[in-house]
Motif scaffolding. Structure first.
Motif, short mmCIF file in Angstrom:
data_model
loop_
_atom_site.label_atom_id
_atom_site.label_comp_id
_atom_site.label_asym_id
_atom_site.label_seq_id
_atom_site.Cartn_x
_atom_site.Cartn_y
_atom_site.Cartn_z
N ALA A 124 0.82 -1.22 0.00
CA ALA A 124 0.00 0.00 0.00
C ALA A 124 0.86 1.27 0.00
CB ALA A 124 -0.95 0.00 1.20
N ARG A 125 1.94 1.26 0.75
CA ARG A 125 2.82 2.44 0.84
C ARG A 125 3.45 2.73 -0.53
NH1 ARG A 125 6.64 5.08 4.75
NH2 ARG A 125 8.57 5.38 3.58
N LEU A 126 3.82 1.70 -1.26
CA LEU A 126 4.40 1.86 -2.59
C LEU A 126 3.41 2.56 -3.51
CD1 LEU A 126 6.96 0.97 -4.29
CD2 LEU A 126 5.59 -1.00 -4.97
N VAL A 127 2.17 2.10 -3.50
CA VAL A 127 1.12 2.68 -4.34
C VAL A 127 0.83 4.12 -3.91
CG1 VAL A 127 -1.30 2.47 -5.05
CG2 VAL A 127 0.13 0.41 -4.83
N GLU A 128 0.74 4.34 -2.62
CA GLU A 128 0.46 5.68 -2.11
C GLU A 128 1.57 6.66 -2.50
OE1 GLU A 128 0.49 7.89 2.23
OE2 GLU A 128 -0.07 5.78 2.15
N ARG A 129 2.81 6.25 -2.33
CA ARG A 129 3.93 7.12 -2.68
C ARG A 129 4.02 7.34 -4.20
NH1 ARG A 129 8.24 7.58 1.59
NH2 ARG A 129 6.90 7.85 3.40
N GLY A 130 3.72 6.30 -4.97
CA GLY A 130 3.71 6.46 -6.43
C GLY A 130 2.66 7.45 -6.89
N ASN A 131 1.47 7.33 -6.33
CA ASN A 131 0.42 8.30 -6.67
C ASN A 131 0.77 9.69 -6.18
OD1 ASN A 131 -1.69 7.01 -8.21
ND2 ASN A 131 -2.04 5.73 -6.42
N GLY A 132 1.43 9.78 -5.03
CA GLY A 132 1.90 11.08 -4.54
C GLY A 132 2.90 11.71 -5.49
N ALA A 133 3.79 10.90 -6.04
CA ALA A 133 4.78 11.41 -6.99
C ALA A 133 4.09 11.90 -8.27
CB ALA A 133 5.81 10.33 -7.32
N LEU A 134 3.12 11.14 -8.75
CA LEU A 134 2.41 11.55 -9.96
C LEU A 134 1.61 12.83 -9.70
CD1 LEU A 134 1.34 8.01 -11.15
CD2 LEU A 134 3.06 9.49 -12.22
N GLN A 135 1.05 12.97 -8.51
CA GLN A 135 0.34 14.21 -8.17
C GLN A 135 1.31 15.38 -8.09
OE1 GLN A 135 -3.14 14.62 -7.89
NE2 GLN A 135 -2.41 16.74 -8.12
N ARG A 136 2.51 15.15 -7.58
CA ARG A 136 3.53 16.21 -7.53
C ARG A 136 3.87 16.68 -8.93
NH1 ARG A 136 5.80 20.16 -7.72
NH2 ARG A 136 7.91 20.66 -7.09
N LEU A 137 3.98 15.74 -9.87
CA LEU A 137 4.21 16.12 -11.27
C LEU A 137 3.03 16.92 -11.80
CD1 LEU A 137 5.75 13.01 -13.08
CD2 LEU A 137 6.76 15.28 -12.82
N GLU A 138 1.83 16.44 -11.55
CA GLU A 138 0.62 17.14 -12.00
C GLU A 138 0.63 18.58 -11.51
OE1 GLU A 138 -3.36 17.21 -13.80
OE2 GLU A 138 -1.62 15.92 -14.04
N ASP A 139 0.92 18.78 -10.25
CA ASP A 139 0.97 20.12 -9.68
C ASP A 139 2.11 20.95 -10.28
OD1 ASP A 139 -1.14 19.23 -8.10
OD2 ASP A 139 0.12 18.94 -6.31
N GLY A 140 3.24 20.31 -10.52
CA GLY A 140 4.40 21.01 -11.07
C GLY A 140 4.20 21.48 -12.50
N LEU A 141 3.22 20.91 -13.17
CA LEU A 141 2.94 21.29 -14.56
C LEU A 141 1.77 22.26 -14.68
CD1 LEU A 141 3.47 17.72 -16.01
CD2 LEU A 141 4.84 19.74 -16.59
#
Length: 193
Positions: A124-141
């Motif tokens: 679960a932590r892997l999935v949560e952190r992966g989605n967090g990283a993708l959201q960080r990219l989304e916000d950065g763009l």
């Protein structure tokens, strides 16, 4: 120049795409990590860490670590911003990629696609952190077409490598429309499919 890389690795593809984009000539030496080809005595002499990618430069010196390699290859090119602050922002994204994106998005992809683990069994932590990283990219763009403003940089090359195949690790890129558009822009700029 010789590039030792595994074609399934986003870290290796970063080097290929950077060299291709810059018109650098190289010999690609497919190095299958699943078959232990990065653990042979010959390979370990080039990179004692036993990891791909590794390049052997024209003068015979080896260099490892994907982001170090692409920075070296791109010195003086349009892939590295000339403004000092923008260059530092590029590096910020590249360091973040190796510490907060790749360990989650790429690891989930490997476990699902190559190790055969069902998405439902990912930690679960892997999935949560992966989605967090993708959201960080989304916000950065949110305010620019590329990660460092209006032009493609090594930050985009580094981060597109595993982001574009995040779905292979069970991540739904449909949740990140800016990321999806950015992936298409970067793929078009690098001429990758």
């Amino acid at each position: 120049m010789r590039v030792y890389g595994d074609s399934i690795s986003g870290n290796c593809l970063k080097v290929k795409w950077t060299a291709d984009h810059l018109g650098r000539r190289y010999e690609w030496i497919e190095t299958d990590v699943m078959r232990g080809e990065s653990r042979t005595a010959e390979f370990l002499a080039l990179n004692p860490a036993g990891q791909v990618p590794v390049v052997v430069l024209d003068d015979g010196r080896p260099l490892a670590q994907s982001n170090a390699i692409i920075i070296h290859l791109a010195e003086g090119s349009d892939l590295i911003p000339t403004d000092a602050y923008d260059r530092a922002r590029m590096l910020e994204w590249m360091f973040w990629e190796q510490y907060s994106h790749e360990p989650y998005v790429a690891v989930a992809r490997f476990q699902v696609r190559y190790a055969g683990k069902p998405v439902s069994e990912l930690e679960a932590r892997l999935v949560e952190r992966g989605n967090g990283a993708l959201q960080r990219l989304e916000d950065g763009l949110a305010s620019s077409p590329f990660l460092v403003g209006e032009a493609l940089s090594l930050a985009d090359v580094a981060l597109v490598a595993y982001t574009r195949v995040a779905h292979e690790g069970g991540f739904d890129l449909g949740r990140y429309p800016r990321v999806q558009s950015w992936v298409k822009r970067v793929e078009a700029a690098l001429k990758i499919a």
